[in-house]
Each structure stands twice: as C-alpha cells, then as structure tokens.
Design a protein around this motif. Sequence first.
Motif, mmCIF file in Angstrom:
data_model
loop_
_atom_site.group_PDB
_atom_site.id
_atom_site.type_symbol
_atom_site.label_atom_id
_atom_site.label_comp_id
_atom_site.label_asym_id
_atom_site.label_seq_id
_atom_site.Cartn_x
_atom_site.Cartn_y
_atom_site.Cartn_z
ATOM 1 N N ASN A 295 -1.861 7.759 2.085
ATOM 2 C CA ASN A 295 -1.497 6.316 2.864
ATOM 3 C C ASN A 295 -0.493 6.643 3.368
ATOM 4 O O ASN A 295 0.701 5.333 3.629
ATOM 5 C CB ASN A 295 -1.490 5.959 1.419
ATOM 6 C CG ASN A 295 -2.541 5.645 0.553
ATOM 7 O OD1 ASN A 295 -3.995 4.822 1.181
ATOM 8 N ND2 ASN A 295 -2.763 3.970 -0.246
ATOM 9 N N LEU A 296 -0.116 7.214 4.290
ATOM 10 C CA LEU A 296 0.673 7.493 5.841
ATOM 11 C C LEU A 296 0.405 6.161 6.423
ATOM 12 O O LEU A 296 -0.457 5.726 6.923
ATOM 13 C CB LEU A 296 1.120 8.725 6.421
ATOM 14 C CG LEU A 296 1.688 8.859 7.632
ATOM 15 C CD1 LEU A 296 2.451 10.536 7.204
ATOM 16 C CD2 LEU A 296 1.268 8.656 8.920
ATOM 17 N N LYS A 297 1.251 4.726 6.440
ATOM 18 C CA LYS A 297 1.264 4.309 6.898
ATOM 19 C C LYS A 297 2.595 3.660 7.987
ATOM 20 O O LYS A 297 3.319 3.897 7.958
ATOM 21 C CB LYS A 297 1.171 2.885 6.270
ATOM 22 C CG LYS A 297 -0.604 2.868 5.323
ATOM 23 C CD LYS A 297 -0.414 1.810 4.264
ATOM 24 C CE LYS A 297 -1.529 1.333 3.720
ATOM 25 N NZ LYS A 297 -1.565 0.018 3.147
ATOM 26 N N HIS A 298 2.885 3.280 9.627
ATOM 27 C CA HIS A 298 3.817 2.666 9.709
ATOM 28 C C HIS A 298 2.695 0.542 10.398
ATOM 29 O O HIS A 298 1.889 0.956 10.684
ATOM 30 C CB HIS A 298 3.872 3.392 10.532
ATOM 31 C CG HIS A 298 2.693 4.121 12.031
ATOM 32 N ND1 HIS A 298 2.769 3.524 13.468
ATOM 33 C CD2 HIS A 298 2.042 5.110 11.615
ATOM 34 C CE1 HIS A 298 1.053 3.523 14.014
ATOM 35 N NE2 HIS A 298 1.220 5.177 13.337
ATOM 36 N N ASN A 299 3.939 0.245 10.867
ATOM 37 C CA ASN A 299 4.051 -1.220 11.599
ATOM 38 C C ASN A 299 5.414 -1.597 12.228
ATOM 39 O O ASN A 299 6.434 -1.130 11.453
ATOM 40 C CB ASN A 299 2.990 -2.196 10.518
ATOM 41 C CG ASN A 299 4.352 -1.469 9.061
ATOM 42 O OD1 ASN A 299 2.871 -1.475 8.785
ATOM 43 N ND2 ASN A 299 4.502 -2.933 8.872
ATOM 44 N N GLU A 306 -1.354 -1.806 11.036
ATOM 45 C CA GLU A 306 -0.792 -0.841 12.427
ATOM 46 C C GLU A 306 -1.403 -0.850 13.857
ATOM 47 O O GLU A 306 -2.515 -1.123 14.060
ATOM 48 C CB GLU A 306 -1.390 0.278 11.973
ATOM 49 C CG GLU A 306 -0.800 1.538 12.390
ATOM 50 C CD GLU A 306 -1.684 2.931 11.501
ATOM 51 O OE1 GLU A 306 -2.199 3.594 12.243
ATOM 52 O OE2 GLU A 306 -1.066 3.041 10.788
ATOM 53 N N PRO A 307 0.062 -0.917 15.005
ATOM 54 C CA PRO A 307 -0.163 -1.364 16.063
ATOM 55 C C PRO A 307 -1.265 -0.041 16.742
ATOM 56 O O PRO A 307 -1.447 1.256 16.463
ATOM 57 C CB PRO A 307 1.429 -1.396 16.870
ATOM 58 C CG PRO A 307 1.338 -0.453 15.924
ATOM 59 C CD PRO A 307 1.560 -0.983 13.971
ATOM 60 N N LYS A 313 12.742 0.348 21.326
ATOM 61 C CA LYS A 313 13.197 -0.223 20.364
ATOM 62 C C LYS A 313 12.978 -1.326 19.789
ATOM 63 O O LYS A 313 13.899 -2.087 19.489
ATOM 64 C CB LYS A 313 14.173 -1.435 22.010
ATOM 65 C CG LYS A 313 15.474 -0.198 23.220
ATOM 66 C CD LYS A 313 16.424 -1.366 24.233
ATOM 67 C CE LYS A 313 16.955 -0.583 24.095
ATOM 68 N NZ LYS A 313 18.331 -1.514 25.086
ATOM 69 N N ASP A 314 11.581 -1.027 19.584
ATOM 70 C CA ASP A 314 10.726 -2.013 18.244
ATOM 71 C C ASP A 314 11.699 -1.442 17.171
ATOM 72 O O ASP A 314 11.726 -0.216 16.928
ATOM 73 C CB ASP A 314 9.515 -1.736 18.480
ATOM 74 C CG ASP A 314 8.573 -2.849 19.699
ATOM 75 O OD1 ASP A 314 9.413 -3.793 19.657
ATOM 76 O OD2 ASP A 314 7.161 -2.247 19.900
ATOM 77 N N ILE A 394 1.184 8.485 17.811
ATOM 78 C CA ILE A 394 1.305 7.303 18.881
ATOM 79 C C ILE A 394 2.082 6.843 20.013
ATOM 80 O O ILE A 394 3.287 7.615 20.077
ATOM 81 C CB ILE A 394 2.356 6.486 17.795
ATOM 82 C CG1 ILE A 394 2.093 4.587 17.622
ATOM 83 C CG2 ILE A 394 3.691 6.865 17.707
ATOM 84 C CD1 ILE A 394 1.125 4.350 17.499
ATOM 85 N N PRO A 395 1.443 6.677 20.704
ATOM 86 C CA PRO A 395 2.694 6.690 21.975
ATOM 87 C C PRO A 395 3.526 5.383 21.869
ATOM 88 O O PRO A 395 3.046 4.301 21.117
ATOM 89 C CB PRO A 395 2.054 6.167 22.894
ATOM 90 C CG PRO A 395 -0.143 5.123 22.442
ATOM 91 C CD PRO A 395 0.245 6.056 20.940
#
Length: 436
Positions: A295-299, A306-307, A313-314, A394-395
């Motif tokens: 469950n590796l997640k990022h948002n 997840e975008p 700067k987000d 992720i870009p």
Amino acid sequence: MKNLSFLFIFGISFFPLLCFSFDPETPTDRRVLVLLDDFSLKSSHSIFFNSLKSRGFDLDFKLADDPTLSLRRYGQYLYDALILFSPSTERFGGSLDLAAVLDFVDSGHDLIVAVDASASDLIKNIATECGVDFDEDSSAMVIDHKSYAISGTEGDHTLIASDDFIQSDVILGKTKIKAPVIFKGIAHSVNAANNLVLKVLSASPSAYSANPKSELSSPPLLTGSAISLVSVVQARNNARIMIAGSLDLFSNRLLRTAVQKAGSPDKYEKSGNEQFVTEISKWVFHERGHLKAVNLKHNKVGETDEPAIYRIKDDLKFSVKIYEWSGKSWETYVADDVQVQFYMMSPYVLKTLSTDGKGLYHASFKVPDVYGVFQFKVDYLRLGYTSLSLSKQIPVRPFRHNEYERFITTAFPYYGASFTTMAGFFIFSILYLYNK
C-alpha cells in the motif's frame, strides 16, 4: 478435433505440476532438501530435524551422491531451501554441482552448510563463494586452552565452549542464550571485502587453528577473535545462508549434554546448542526478520486520490505499510529509522517516516521547486532484516502561465518603469508629429 481436445485436457491437468513454486510473500510450509553423507545422521541429528518438521517444513532426505538429485524440473525449483550435512562429499550426484547450488542461492533460496575436519574441496568452494574461507590446513581444528568445555576426562581442548554471540535479537531471538554453545570443528574467517557476511558465533581471543595431534612448527594462520565458528550471509536478493564449521554442533549429543566452561563456576544441565541452532535456523528460513511493504500511496494534502502529476511547491503526503513475518502470521513492524527519498538523479527530499505503531509509515513535505521526473524511493537496510527497495515514479511540472501570481509587490518599480516608458514614448510621438 478429438486429439486436440485430449491434448487440451491433458495440458490442463498437468499445468499445476509445472507451476509448483513458493510464494516469497508468505514464507511457510516450505520444502527443504537435506543432503547427507550417511543416513545415520537422520537419527544422530534428529532433534534438529524434528524441530524443523514441527515448524511446518517438509524435509526430503537424500544421500549427497544420489544419481537422481535435481533442484529444478521444468524450469521450476522443487525446493525452497537446501541443507548440506555432507562435508566429505567430493561430488554431488545427478545434476547437482557447485554452479547449481550457487544458482539456487542466486534465485533467492536459503542454504545451511555444516562441515567438519573431513570437509572436501567442493564444500569449501561453496563456502568461499559465499564469502567464507576455511583454514587451508585440512587437519587443523579449533583449539582453545582457556575456553574449552570441561568434560568427564580433563583435556579435550578441541571441545570449545563459546558464548561470544552476535548482539542481534532478530538473528538469535529475544530470549538470551545463557548456556555456552559447544563447538568441535574447523575454523573459518569471513572475507573482509564482503560486507554481507556476519560472524554469529566467534572464538575467544585465546583460540587458534592447528592440528591437535602435532606440535606447532610455525604460528597458526587463524587466531583469536578472527576465527568465526558460525557465520551467516544475507545476499542482496534476501537469500540467507548459514555456514558452520561443526557438524556436531547440530547433533543430539551436544544439544542435550551438560556444559561447564573452563574457569567458570557455572555449570549448565544443558548446552546452549539447541536454542542456538533453533533460533538461527528460524532466521535463515525467514521465520523472523522477513519484511514486506504494501500500500505505497501518495496524494496531495487534503485529497485522497493519487494524482498523475504534481506541480512544483505542492504539499503532498506519502505513506506505506510495513509488516514482519512472525513464523505464523504477518505482524506490524515498528521502527523509527524508515526514510523516504524524493529522488531525481539525487535526493531532493529525505524524510524520516513517522509511524502510528500499527505498521503505517507516513510523512508530508513540499514538492521542491524543480520540475522533471521524480521517484518516491524507500531503501531500507537494517541488520538481520530483509532489505526493502521500493520506488514509484511521478512527474513534476512547473506553474502554468495562468498560475503565476500577478502584480507582485516587489516588481512595482519595474511596472512603473514600463508605464513611464510607454507614456514618454506617447508624449514624444505627439510632440514630434504636431509641433512645428
């Protein structure tokens, strides 16, 4: 058509045999091949073997020169671990050889090697490839005139009583081994250039390696704490290896015998051998110290989805769950040294993850003011534990033209200069065109 139907049905029924494999995510109920010099070892070392069976391992005993020996069939490995209790074997039977054993380990499988004074070049070469070098003198044994085990007849200084254990709860368990381990065998040293090898049981400073039946004509090559009695290796693919210089270390006789170390008033009704070999075998066979991450997640902060891309700067949030195998089930793993990198060529952000004590690790940080293709990376290396290496790409984009702030206060002088220039040009044009 009938022939095709028959082939299809035959193929479906045969397919499970081709697909037999071990799921590394759940290290249990595994098949172990045990190679012996003599089948009498099944009874003389039965306590150790019964311990493995009671923990769910399926042991397949064979002689080392069995002509039917094979680790693979139809491209799949038949076993998940290998125990070599055949120190005098000069050549394995069947398709098994040095290269096959090394390929077995390179494929992520586990290995236990135990030798004695009759160790052959084949077994020594396997140990050398794993980062361990045995004494070149084939007649040499570990001798210690101070830290030997007192027996009924005083004087066998090749019967070592050692309590110099590695200080690691994950390798030897949380329960301290109180009684010394009895060792009778040959010495080895770990390759200094190989940082994957660990000494688990070391000799005392007074020990040395020599032929006990002859006088020393020159100083011994291996002396003191440089002598390793038992070593372990964890490869970069998380395969685990144990190398012991004594086959008797696992024997029923030494597992159940009383022990008293020379110079010590403490006498133990039972040696520490049984606890030692049981606990270290749990580590070798991934019953302890085996980690997995899910469950590796990022948002973005404040969002749940997840975008596909971040903007410089987000504010973002990263999380991952880490579990440890307890031998029976997956338990939450709690540590304070897990880190995440936000990486592009080099880490722009390095953050220590916080934990909720239930296996969830998380951190929040701001995307750096650099755009490109980044990675979330978790590279976790800790003594005794399987390594974790996770990454997710992720870009990161710059601001769009309509996302920049308008009329910045610090830029007012430039705005004034621009409007002053335009006004001056307008006045100059009027005067030039209409003034006679």
